[in-house]
Design an enzyme around this catalytic site. Sequence first.
Site, short mmCIF file in Angstrom:
data_model
loop_
_atom_site.label_atom_id
_atom_site.label_comp_id
_atom_site.label_asym_id
_atom_site.label_seq_id
_atom_site.Cartn_x
_atom_site.Cartn_y
_atom_site.Cartn_z
CG ASP A 1 28.99 -26.70 -57.82
OD1 ASP A 1 28.92 -27.77 -57.19
OD2 ASP A 1 28.26 -25.72 -57.58
CG HIS B 1 27.27 -20.84 -56.54
ND1 HIS B 1 28.39 -20.05 -56.56
CD2 HIS B 1 26.31 -20.12 -55.89
CE1 HIS B 1 28.13 -18.89 -55.94
NE2 HIS B 1 26.87 -18.91 -55.53
CG HIS C 1 23.53 -16.13 -58.85
ND1 HIS C 1 24.62 -16.42 -58.06
CD2 HIS C 1 22.52 -15.85 -58.01
CE1 HIS C 1 24.27 -16.33 -56.78
NE2 HIS C 1 23.00 -15.99 -56.72
CD GLU D 1 19.74 -14.37 -55.08
OE1 GLU D 1 20.67 -15.14 -55.36
OE2 GLU D 1 19.17 -14.37 -53.98
CD GLU E 1 23.43 -12.32 -52.86
OE1 GLU E 1 23.09 -12.51 -54.04
OE2 GLU E 1 23.69 -13.24 -52.05
CB CYS F 1 25.00 -16.44 -48.74
SG CYS F 1 23.85 -15.29 -49.49
CB CYS F 2 24.82 -11.47 -47.18
SG CYS F 2 24.14 -11.58 -48.86
#
Lengths: 664, 664
Positions: A205, A207, A284, A336, A352, A433-434
Amino acid sequence: MMKTSAAVNHTVLEDNAQVKVTDKFWLNYMELIRTEMLPYQWRVLNDLEDIEIAKERDADYIPSEKSHAIENFKIAAGRSQGHHYGMVFQDSDVYKWLEAAAYTLARVPEDKKLREAADSVVELIAAAQEDDGYLGTYFTVEAPKRKFKRLYQSHELYCAGHFIEAAVAYHKATGNQLVLDTACRLADCLDRHFGPEEHKIHGYDGHEEIELALFRLYETVGNKRYLELGRYFLYQRGKDPDFFRKQCRADADTSVLIEGMEGFKDSYYQNHKPILEQETAEGHAVRVMYMCTGMAMLARLKNDGKMRQAARRLWKNITEKRMYITGAVGSTVIGEAFTADYDLPNDSMYGETCASVGLMFFAHNMLKDEAGHGAYADVMERALYNTVLSGMALDGRHFFYVNPLEVVPELSRKDPGKSHIKTTRQAWFGCACCPPNLARLISSLDEYIYSTADDTIYVDLYVGSDAELSLADKKVALSMTSQFPWEGNVELTTKTDGRYGIALRIPSWAKNYKIAINGSVVHEEKQDGYVTLRRNWHKDDRVTLEIPMEATLYQATPEVREDIGRLAVQRGPLVYCAESIDNGDGLERIRLVDGMEFTYEYSDELFSGAGILHTDAVREAKGNSLYSPYGKPRSLHRQELKLIPYYCWGNRGENEMMVWLYHK
Amino acid sequence: MMKTSAAVNHTVLEDNAQVKVTDKFWLNYMELIRTEMLPYQWRVLNDLEDIEIAKERDADYIPSEKSHAIENFKIAAGRSQGHHYGMVFQDSDVYKWLEAAAYTLARVPEDKKLREAADSVVELIAAAQEDDGYLGTYFTVEAPKRKFKRLYQSHELYCAGHFIEAAVAYHKATGNQLVLDTACRLADCLDRHFGPEEHKIHGYDGHEEIELALFRLYETVGNKRYLELGRYFLYQRGKDPDFFRKQCRADADTSVLIEGMEGFKDSYYQNHKPILEQETAEGHAVRVMYMCTGMAMLARLKNDGKMRQAARRLWKNITEKRMYITGAVGSTVIGEAFTADYDLPNDSMYGETCASVGLMFFAHNMLKDEAGHGAYADVMERALYNTVLSGMALDGRHFFYVNPLEVVPELSRKDPGKSHIKTTRQAWFGCACCPPNLARLISSLDEYIYSTADDTIYVDLYVGSDAELSLADKKVALSMTSQFPWEGNVELTTKTDGRYGIALRIPSWAKNYKIAINGSVVHEEKQDGYVTLRRNWHKDDRVTLEIPMEATLYQATPEVREDIGRLAVQRGPLVYCAESIDNGDGLERIRLVDGMEFTYEYSDELFSGAGILHTDAVREAKGNSLYSPYGKPRSLHRQELKLIPYYCWGNRGENEMMVWLYHK
């Protein structure tokens, strides 16, 4: 015991440990998550939250029009009609909510309303799963022919990983079998599609996340195929940097799944070289952290020395060259991402919240692999008490994604390179997300307090708790009270007779400490950040640890350009900062002076209870001309300086904030 | 004479002054432009330069595949078939080349090859002009129905302005009447389409330039309609911030002319409020400079007090709060724009060469309006000797668009927010603004040396030259030799008998100075940056000025965050910098120490002749840990520091560079 660099025998903590947080400081957050955040997120996921009100509350923030995340599952399950809406990874919002709900239910099983919501979502997810185990509402509903064909953007395995993590947690908390069966069917589906065999996809993937999730599933159900599949994903990564491009060329449909990502390099995806050859953290930041977490897990689960070396190398690169003093990581908003060694700008960074959550995962799993190495716990503590906590407002309903160390509201408005630096926390809405990542981390904080190896219990975080832990040959119970993060007083009470070690972590910020057993001071030596007390313990033995917390000035290594001539203040685990609401606008004109002393004052009133620092500094007057010959005496005035814990910043409206203060 | 703030009587310098540069330092550049840059640009404009060779020379730079600029004119003139290629403002490349060629031919009329090329291009432009005077190859060829309908992006009046400037210059240099007629027909066309009358367009171009060009045309041909049209464009600006949006909505064709500009705010175009209400410099820096230049011209030509006040206000905002010590302006790459007061980052800035060229236009026209105000000439000198000169390599064929004050090659590669910071100058190719802008500025430097008011000659720049100047009631000739920028020795010799004033500028950096007439020291007082010598002058009177040049440390006002704890070195008009090729990598670890002394050494060898500074500094050793308690003694080693003029940086391959050095 001297720790060696080889892995030691491990006990699977999740299966056997029972830790219940009793700590006032943390229970407050856990309850905020249970009573405010999870219900709020549930309304958002179900499109029950009023968008107009949310917009009004945060004029600056343009939320998505709706979440639609639950509705996507209903459509995929055939219970509703329509199209998928939202990001291609919208499902993961639901999974992260479910995971946080699981930890919360483990702590408060009597929360019926939460249990009902969670059970219903498990049932819905199972219904949305396809017959072959595939789970992913976007592809089920909109693009069944593109499954696994655009992995660099599809987030299919990323979402799968989040579901598996949620399933493991929910099963553990509630015994729900459906969720675990669904997860295994999904993992089996992935196992049929990915792997070294010729007919399978030789990829991964874009990610990372599936790797660590498969390892957790393996630890829960013991199926070695999951362990091997996770291992395959890690080792395959970056072997062919062209993999994603080849996939795109082979996809008959040329439309992209996520706009604006076409320019990212291979390193954005940690796809630039094989994982064992990656010597620096690139791309990232959240992706890096999830990858590293998987690496640390694999090192432990397969005692994989090469992977352990690779994980250590990345750990060192991140924590010794690319991490902020607050435990934030990610120096640039563009992608990011990480940038370069010692490139740590304070006012344009990303930092982040999710990346620091990920750093805690990484640190935690390094500790699981190599218990008793203080550096891992130090970083875990640093990230937790500073960046992770900073991510959430004291009301539990507003969040930072970006956690800068320096903020000037005028520049956030006028400098487009700082437009991502928000000055106040924003409502969670739409795709996010966070906030749910934060929720699942804090709700599961009980897992981060202790680690064990052989016959020793390592106390990694001083979070008040009652624990039952499994050592190599026995079960041990103990309870801990702690005044962290405000005072360094900790008390442990044993509940079990027997011979074993209790290793107390001495944080790197501790200038000294005192340990006593039943009131008698002991003098065992500190090794690698821990003092190990090996005794024949008796029930109700009382171990006390006193670490004086003093406000201390820190400097960065001179290679960090942005911190030259600047100092940061830390007291105990907490980094402090100045806000202009306390100190006047123009924080850049405040100068720390040598010989200053801090006074510390705890107040129950401020920030739901917080310790504040005061000291004397000076303020330089505004200049008369933009550039002038150096040497004229400067106009300095006495300035009383008030510092607050970094995690509390931005809770009193928009104002300037600064961590690294200038030194005269 | 005490200068008042009101405008004084002016003599139109362009029409009557004859100044011939004799200065070795500047003739070198002027000859580089004549022999290298103009022929090279000519080949590029005609697609005769070999792109493959250019690519090879600058591997990092991806040039446009071709310029096509001359070909566009041929197509518009019906002499060739095909489509327009390049930016919508591609024509301006040709006009700027023509303007630089004009100044060069004024200096070297015997350059036949250049004259032939320029004549041919004038003839081609005239042939491409439409019957109604419209000139603009993109719209003539591709989009005749969209003329003047998308002014925020079309650059039609911007290009028209550049042609008019070129026409004025070429007519003056060569007497060519066709070029002036073409310009007047174009101006007449604009006058028919724009203005307050109901049937006309009540708007203006997205990029200022036409205003100042119309004023120049008015000064050349005396047609007041051009003066009034330029005035209209200035006063109309920002009156209706919706003007551009209304135009777009009215355009049946919705395609944009330039991609990627949709997100820019009104202030990018100085369109956010009426011009008299603009109190700070906002948006695209070059646009601001061209607008301000027009404002200063209008203040002079119509003795417009309100416009004068507005121009002064912007001048003060720019030069007292938003300008780098090198005379660079534009703090962010996003929109190539101004940001906020005192926001002057050194390593992520833009500082476009064109913007500093524009700042010189602005300063020059403020001086024309208010001769004898030293601040204007100080800034003109600062921009010229530092950022403008930095824009060009010593070979005359490589150029910087962005002029940072701090460069770390690794960060240019790894931090996407610094990818615009090039570490070496690049070949001019395809669409380009800065190189031809630089060429026209330097080629016309003779116009910037003197200004006049009433019976006084103001020497604004110490550039060796022979001059004939017109005062209120007489013509005066004088010659000047100068050792600038290396030594502050200047000698003026009068060529004309009579009573008049010679005002010698004393730069703001001068700590002291000595003036003598025919060897006898005189003691007239300095006022507003000038010492005025009013005498009955005789032919061959000799005025000598000695300004000792000393390397001097400068500090920025403490509101400039990025310069806190840092000092810059300036000697005479030149700002100096450190390069790592001389001082080792890791310039951030070098510390200036108090009491340091500089030694100065001029060498003919280095940089085609340049003065170098040496001093003793210290270098801090690399640190052992990323963050450590403050207070430990630092490890400092003696470091010999070598500084070179800022404009010379980047001529010896890729390396680190730093202007603002850290102070211990």
